[in-house]
Design an enzyme around this catalytic site. Structure first.
Site, PDB file in Angstrom:
ATOM      1  N   LYS A  77      21.145  18.685  59.932  1.00 26.56           N
ATOM      2  CA  LYS A  77      20.309  17.665  60.586  1.00 26.56           C
ATOM      3  C   LYS A  77      20.807  17.376  62.006  1.00 26.56           C
ATOM      4  CE  LYS A  77      20.906  14.487  57.335  1.00 26.56           C
ATOM      5  NZ  LYS A  77      21.846  15.195  56.434  1.00 26.56           N
ATOM      6  N   ARG A 111      18.364   6.560  53.450  1.00 28.72           N
ATOM      7  CA  ARG A 111      19.099   7.286  52.418  1.00 28.72           C
ATOM      8  C   ARG A 111      18.926   6.659  51.041  1.00 28.72           C
ATOM      9  NH1 ARG A 111      23.342   9.516  56.320  1.00 28.72           N
ATOM     10  NH2 ARG A 111      24.670  10.862  55.091  1.00 28.72           N
ATOM     11  N   ARG A 151      30.128  12.729  48.704  1.00 30.35           N
ATOM     12  CA  ARG A 151      28.945  12.586  49.565  1.00 30.35           C
ATOM     13  C   ARG A 151      27.744  13.297  48.941  1.00 30.35           C
ATOM     14  NH1 ARG A 151      30.598  14.687  55.209  1.00 30.35           N
ATOM     15  NH2 ARG A 151      28.550  13.960  55.838  1.00 30.35           N
ATOM     16  N   ARG A 177      32.957  22.580  59.326  1.00 29.24           N
ATOM     17  CA  ARG A 177      32.334  21.957  60.504  1.00 29.24           C
ATOM     18  C   ARG A 177      33.381  21.304  61.399  1.00 29.24           C
ATOM     19  NH1 ARG A 177      27.310  18.248  59.198  1.00 29.24           N
ATOM     20  NH2 ARG A 177      28.803  16.942  58.090  1.00 29.24           N
ATOM     21  N   ARG A 196      36.058  15.967  60.876  1.00 30.24           N
ATOM     22  CA  ARG A 196      35.819  14.616  60.372  1.00 30.24           C
ATOM     23  C   ARG A 196      36.503  14.420  59.027  1.00 30.24           C
ATOM     24  NH1 ARG A 196      29.408  13.926  60.556  1.00 30.24           N
ATOM     25  NH2 ARG A 196      29.861  12.922  58.577  1.00 30.24           N
TER      26      ARG A 196
END
Ligand code: AMP
Length: 212
Positions: A13, A88, A171, A127, A160
């Site tokens: 996203k 969400r 998550r 990532r 992160r």
């Protein structure tokens, strides 16, 4: 055009939002980015969100909705917006509908990026991000020219905390239990467009463009 980019963590996203910003000049609203900024600046909002983010849980609806109420005030003067990471939960989706309705606005399309779970985990764990500018890389699929440094902003790339393996599982669990039900919510409103989110970021963006 008012859009929602929807999908599990790691579906791309943030990466696709960057393409949207440069191609369509839409106002980008990412609640995750707003929380991270608040956290860096140690504001009351950031401190409230921190423990939930660290555990990979969703920040309570009341906090998220209060934040989005403030951000949407700026939307009317813009040429459309793209939501990323919000809503969400069902309560957030319903609040968004009523906030937009009160402003005489609506969501035009929900672009649902669908990616199998095993690919998501590999994407998230690899990532690396430039915190301030928001540019996103992947150590294997989209590495920067110089290891650990953002090609565009020169910032040091970070991993992160919530992209580390233990938190990622939580998550994904939160996504499945609390967020995935929104697929039906938007399908019933006839604004859901499902896309294959696999392949290179450019390929995914060209699939998105064919729907615009
Ligand atoms: P993201 O970068 O969108 O994956 O968001 C990172 C984290 O911020 C999430 O794991 C949540 O803890 C929190 N967060 C971001 N957006 C929301 C939201 N709409 N509702 C609840 N929590 C959120």
């Amino acid at each position: 055009m008012n859009l929602l980019l929807f999908g599990a963590p790691g579906t791309g996203k943030g990466t696709q939002s960057a393409f949207f910003i440069s191609h369509y000049k839409l106002f980008h609203i990412s609640t995750g980015d707003l929380f991270r900024k608040a956290l860096r600046e140690k504001t009351p909002l950031g401190l409230k969100a921190q423990s939930y983010m660290d555990r990979g849980e969703l920040v309570p609806d009341s906090v998220v909705i209060a934040l989005i109420e403030q951000v949407l005030v700026d939307v009317k003067s813009r040429n459309g917006f793209i939501l990323d990471g919000f809503p969400r939960t069902l309560a957030q989706a319903e609040s968004l509908d009523s906030l937009l309705n009160n402003m005489g606005l609506k969501l035009d399309k929900v672009l649902y990026l669908n990616v199998p779970e095993e690919i998501l985990i590999e994407r998230i764990v690899g990532r690396r991000v430039a915190e301030k500018s928001g540019y996103v890389y992947h150590i294997k699929f989209n590495p920067p020219e110089k290891e650990g440094i953002c090609d565009k902003s020169g910032e040091k790339l970070i991993h992160r905390n919530d992209d580390k393996e233990g938190v990622v599982t939580q998550r994904l669990k939160a996504y499945k239990e609390q967020t995935a039900p929104l697929i039906e919510y938007y399908r019933e409103k006839n604004i859901l467009f499902e896309l294959d989110g696999c392949g290179s970021p450019k390929k995914v963006f060209s699939r998105i463009q064919s729907l615009m």
